[in-house]
Motif scaffolding. Structure first.
Motif, PDB file in Angstrom:
ATOM      1  N   THR A 168      50.870  48.665  36.948  1.00  0.00           N
ATOM      2  CA  THR A 168      49.759  49.698  37.071  1.00  0.00           C
ATOM      3  C   THR A 168      49.934  50.959  37.301  1.00  0.00           C
ATOM      4  N   GLY A 169      51.440  51.179  37.635  1.00  0.00           N
ATOM      5  CA  GLY A 169      51.834  52.656  37.561  1.00  0.00           C
ATOM      6  C   GLY A 169      51.447  53.205  38.974  1.00  0.00           C
ATOM      7  N   SER A 170      51.174  52.466  39.899  1.00  0.00           N
ATOM      8  CA  SER A 170      50.643  53.017  41.277  1.00  0.00           C
ATOM      9  C   SER A 170      51.123  52.333  42.391  1.00  0.00           C
ATOM     10  N   ALA A 171      50.690  52.514  43.552  1.00  0.00           N
ATOM     11  CA  ALA A 171      51.414  51.857  44.717  1.00  0.00           C
ATOM     12  C   ALA A 171      51.235  50.425  44.836  1.00  0.00           C
ATOM     13  N   LEU A 199      38.349  50.462  29.343  1.00  0.00           N
ATOM     14  CA  LEU A 199      37.891  52.294  29.551  1.00  0.00           C
ATOM     15  C   LEU A 199      37.312  52.418  28.137  1.00  0.00           C
ATOM     16  N   CYS A 200      37.697  51.932  27.120  1.00  0.00           N
ATOM     17  CA  CYS A 200      37.053  52.473  25.873  1.00  0.00           C
ATOM     18  C   CYS A 200      35.763  51.629  25.439  1.00  0.00           C
ATOM     19  N   GLY A 201      35.341  50.583  26.347  1.00  0.00           N
ATOM     20  CA  GLY A 201      34.077  49.894  26.176  1.00  0.00           C
ATOM     21  C   GLY A 201      34.125  48.772  25.304  1.00  0.00           C
ATOM     22  N   THR A 202      35.320  48.623  24.541  1.00  0.00           N
ATOM     23  CA  THR A 202      35.273  47.409  23.459  1.00  0.00           C
ATOM     24  C   THR A 202      35.278  45.935  24.195  1.00  0.00           C
ATOM     25  N   ALA A 203      35.911  45.723  25.263  1.00  0.00           N
ATOM     26  CA  ALA A 203      35.855  44.483  25.780  1.00  0.00           C
ATOM     27  C   ALA A 203      34.993  44.480  27.255  1.00  0.00           C
ATOM     28  N   LYS A 204      34.099  43.778  27.036  1.00  0.00           N
ATOM     29  CA  LYS A 204      33.004  43.538  28.071  1.00  0.00           C
ATOM     30  C   LYS A 204      32.685  42.140  28.484  1.00  0.00           C
ATOM     31  N   PHE A 205      32.620  42.064  29.781  1.00  0.00           N
ATOM     32  CA  PHE A 205      32.834  40.418  30.372  1.00  0.00           C
ATOM     33  C   PHE A 205      31.625  40.478  31.404  1.00  0.00           C
ATOM     34  N   LYS A 206      31.488  39.272  32.003  1.00  0.00           N
ATOM     35  CA  LYS A 206      30.544  38.785  33.018  1.00  0.00           C
ATOM     36  C   LYS A 206      31.333  37.746  33.682  1.00  0.00           C
ATOM     37  N   VAL A 207      31.364  38.067  35.159  1.00  0.00           N
ATOM     38  CA  VAL A 207      31.843  36.784  35.950  1.00  0.00           C
ATOM     39  C   VAL A 207      30.820  36.059  36.914  1.00  0.00           C
ATOM     40  N   GLN A 208      30.603  34.965  36.816  1.00  0.00           N
ATOM     41  CA  GLN A 208      29.459  34.101  37.487  1.00  0.00           C
ATOM     42  C   GLN A 208      30.047  33.562  38.459  1.00  0.00           C
ATOM     43  N   GLY A 209      29.819  33.904  39.695  1.00  0.00           N
ATOM     44  CA  GLY A 209      30.461  33.187  40.732  1.00  0.00           C
ATOM     45  C   GLY A 209      30.846  34.203  41.949  1.00  0.00           C
ATOM     46  N   ASP A 210      31.676  33.636  42.737  1.00  0.00           N
ATOM     47  CA  ASP A 210      31.909  34.471  43.874  1.00  0.00           C
ATOM     48  C   ASP A 210      33.538  34.531  44.042  1.00  0.00           C
ATOM     49  N   PHE A 211      34.050  35.357  44.638  1.00  0.00           N
ATOM     50  CA  PHE A 211      35.301  35.650  44.848  1.00  0.00           C
ATOM     51  C   PHE A 211      35.897  35.237  46.050  1.00  0.00           C
ATOM     52  N   ASP A 212      37.051  34.484  46.330  1.00  0.00           N
ATOM     53  CA  ASP A 212      37.396  33.949  47.221  1.00  0.00           C
ATOM     54  C   ASP A 212      38.262  35.187  48.236  1.00  0.00           C
ATOM     55  N   SER A 213      39.262  35.819  47.273  1.00  0.00           N
ATOM     56  CA  SER A 213      40.086  36.769  48.013  1.00  0.00           C
ATOM     57  C   SER A 213      40.022  37.966  47.239  1.00  0.00           C
ATOM     58  N   PHE A 214      40.555  39.204  47.864  1.00  0.00           N
ATOM     59  CA  PHE A 214      40.555  40.460  47.339  1.00  0.00           C
ATOM     60  C   PHE A 214      41.890  40.888  48.111  1.00  0.00           C
ATOM     61  N   PHE A 215      43.061  40.880  47.285  1.00  0.00           N
ATOM     62  CA  PHE A 215      44.210  41.081  47.477  1.00  0.00           C
ATOM     63  C   PHE A 215      44.864  42.550  47.036  1.00  0.00           C
ATOM     64  N   LEU A 216      45.519  43.169  47.650  1.00  0.00           N
ATOM     65  CA  LEU A 216      46.120  44.622  47.365  1.00  0.00           C
ATOM     66  C   LEU A 216      47.770  44.234  47.508  1.00  0.00           C
ATOM     67  N   CYS A 217      48.134  44.139  46.179  1.00  0.00           N
ATOM     68  CA  CYS A 217      49.531  43.537  45.887  1.00  0.00           C
ATOM     69  C   CYS A 217      50.435  44.722  45.773  1.00  0.00           C
ATOM     70  N   HIS A 218      51.406  44.679  46.668  1.00  0.00           N
ATOM     71  CA  HIS A 218      52.354  45.751  46.611  1.00  0.00           C
ATOM     72  C   HIS A 218      53.755  45.413  46.090  1.00  0.00           C
ATOM     73  N   CYS A 219      53.777  44.345  45.293  1.00  0.00           N
ATOM     74  CA  CYS A 219      55.006  43.858  44.667  1.00  0.00           C
ATOM     75  C   CYS A 219      55.564  44.911  43.603  1.00  0.00           C
ATOM     76  N   GLN A 220      56.936  44.729  43.235  1.00  0.00           N
ATOM     77  CA  GLN A 220      57.341  45.641  42.373  1.00  0.00           C
ATOM     78  C   GLN A 220      56.735  45.511  41.055  1.00  0.00           C
ATOM     79  N   ALA A 271      43.435  41.189  52.233  1.00  0.00           N
ATOM     80  CA  ALA A 271      44.798  41.392  52.708  1.00  0.00           C
ATOM     81  C   ALA A 271      45.798  42.294  51.737  1.00  0.00           C
ATOM     82  N   HIS A 272      46.906  42.798  52.541  1.00  0.00           N
ATOM     83  CA  HIS A 272      47.778  43.304  51.677  1.00  0.00           C
ATOM     84  C   HIS A 272      48.861  42.276  51.379  1.00  0.00           C
ATOM     85  N   ILE A 273      49.493  42.030  50.257  1.00  0.00           N
ATOM     86  CA  ILE A 273      50.328  41.097  49.950  1.00  0.00           C
ATOM     87  C   ILE A 273      51.664  41.901  49.479  1.00  0.00           C
TER      88      ILE A 273
END
Length: 133
Positions: free
Chosen positions: A36-39, A9-30, A108-110
């Motif tokens: 995250t302070g969210s669902a 958010l403050c722009g201090t840390a910047k990164f690059k990811v080279q490559g592809d993602f295998d999965s995109f999970f929405l994790c609902h664990c406690q 997936a939702h996990i």
């Protein structure tokens, strides 16, 4: 193979990811609800992509919850969630820290058995384009 860029958010840390993602999970664990302070957490996962810190690597710290595999990397200055390589062989990228658009939709939702009782995005609540007046 794609390149993705992201930052805190403050722009201090910047990164690059080279490559592809295998999965995109929405994790609902406690644990994810707490850190995250969210669902749920929205995490992109890759076993082959490479994380390259472009700036601010010294501002990144990690927390591993004792007795679990749950961890979170974040900016020491603003607290924003950032990519983690704390689990061997796995890159975990919080989707919200990416500055590059991704076309991948959640796969997936996990831990749905831990879903927050108030997490019902399909309801009839009003929707606003911005902050309601």
């Amino acid at each position: 193979m794609a390149d993705y860029f992201g930052s805190c958010l403050c722009g201090t840390a910047k990164f690059k990811v080279q490559g592809d993602f295998d999965s995109f999970f929405l994790c609902h664990c406690q644990h994810c609800q707490k850190d995250t302070g969210s669902a749920h957490a929205a995490n992109l996962i890759s076993q082959s992509a490479k994380l390259i810190w472009q700036s601010g690597a010294d501002a990144v710290t990690s927390f591993m919850l004792p007795g679990t595999r749950h961890n979170k990397s974040f900016c020491k200055l603003c607290g924003s969630a950032l990519p983690s390589t704390q689990i061997a062989g796995l890159l975990v990228v919080p989707a919200g820290c990416l500055d590059t658009e991704i076309s991948m939709l959640p796969t997936a939702h996990i831990f749905s058995s831990s879903k927050a009782a108030w997490d019902d995005v399909s309801g009839d609540l009003p929707k606003y384009e911005g902050l309601p007046e």
